[in-house]
Design an enzyme around this catalytic site. Structure first.
Site, PDB file in Angstrom:
ATOM      1  N   ASP A   1      35.716 -50.782-162.425  1.00  0.00           N
ATOM      2  CA  ASP A   1      34.841 -49.688-162.033  1.00  0.00           C
ATOM      3  C   ASP A   1      35.596 -48.724-161.127  1.00  0.00           C
ATOM      4  OD1 ASP A   1      32.507 -50.600-163.380  1.00  0.00           O
ATOM      5  OD2 ASP A   1      32.247 -52.103-161.807  1.00  0.00           O
ATOM      6  N   ALA A   2      35.126 -47.498-161.047  1.00  0.00           N
ATOM      7  CA  ALA A   2      35.798 -46.485-160.240  1.00  0.00           C
ATOM      8  C   ALA A   2      35.881 -46.891-158.774  1.00  0.00           C
ATOM      9  CB  ALA A   2      35.090 -45.141-160.379  1.00  0.00           C
TER      10      ALA A   2
END
Length: 203
Positions: free
Chosen positions: A38-39
Site C-alpha cells: 500500500d502507498a
C-alpha cells in the site's frame, strides 16, 4: 527496491490521488511490481518484466514467507502475539498461521525516521513486531494488529524468504527509494522457482 512511504506500487499515477508512483523513482521501462505494498507501507518490492515469475511470487497457493517489521501502538502481550500467529478473523475469514515476535532490546530494528513521521502519543509506548506471513490479503497486517488491539503505526516489508534454504531477498543496506539490479545469485534463485513450483495450498 526499497519502496518509500507515499508511493503506489505501480508506474502510472492514479487520477486525483495524493500518492506518487514508481516512475518517479525508477527510470526502467516495462517492469512491474511482483506483489504490492500500500502507498502508506514501505519496504521490499521485486520488479520484473517476467510474467511467469510475477505470477509465481504472487500466487497465494505457492508458499514463501513475507517478513514485515511492524511498529505498533502499545506493548504486545504473549496472548496477543499468539493470536497473531494462530490467526485472526478478517472480514469473516481467518488468516493463515503466521509467526509473530516482539523485536525489542538488541534485536529492535534500526530504521530511518519516516517522512512524514508517525503519530506519537506520549502516554502510550510503541513497539516493533516481526510478522511472517504466507498470504497477502488487502491491508492484512494492519487489520491483524488492529484485531488484537495493537494499531499499526508503520509497516515495512523487510524481506521475502523463498523457502529454499538460501539467503532471502532483502532491503538490508538499502535506503528508502533506493533500487538495484538483482545479483546473479538472486537471478538464479528466482528463476529456479519456475522449475520447482512447490505448491502448498494447505500451509
Amino acid at each position: 527496491m526499497n519502496k518509500p512511504y507515499g508511493f503506489l506500487s505501480q508506474f502510472t499515477p492514479e487520477p486525483g490521488s495524493q500518492w506518487r508512483c514508481l516512475a518517479d523513482l525508477i527510470p526502467i521501462p516495462r517492469v512491474y511490481a511482483a506483489g504490492r505494498l500500500d502507498a502508506d507501507s514501505e519496504g521490499l518490492l521485486v520488479l520484473t518484466s517476467h510474467g511467469r515469475l510475477q505470477h509465481r511470487l504472487t500466487n497465494p497457493h505457492l508458499s514463501h514467507w513475507r517478513v514485515y517489521w511492524v511498529q505498533v501502538e502499545g506493548s504486545p502481550s504473549e496472548s496477543q502475539l499468539q493470536k497473531l500467529a494462530s490467526g485472526v478473523i478478517i472480514k469473516g475469514k481467518r488468516t493463515r498461521p503466521a509467526l509473530a515476535s516482539w523485536l525489542k532490546g538488541n534485536v529492535a530494528p534500526i530504521v530511518r525516521e519516516r517522512e512524514p513521521p508517525i503519530r506519537v502519543r506520549q502516554s502510550i509506548p510503541t513497539s516493533w513486531l516481526e510478522l511472517k506471513l504466507k498470504e497477502g490479503r488487502n491491508r492484512q497486517v494492519r487489520r491483524m494488529t488492529a484485531a488484537v488491539g495493537l494499531p499499526t503505526l508503520r509497516l515495512i516489508r523487510h524481506r521475502i524468504e523463498l523457502m529454499d534454504g538460501e539467503p532471502p531477498l532483502s532491503i538490508e543496506g538499502m535506503d528508502p527509494g533506493q533500487w538495484r539490479q538483482v545479483s546473479s545469485r538472486e537471478t538464479n534463485l528466482l528463476l529456479s522457482l519456475l522449475n520447482h513450483p512447490a505448491a502448498d495450498p494447505q500451509a
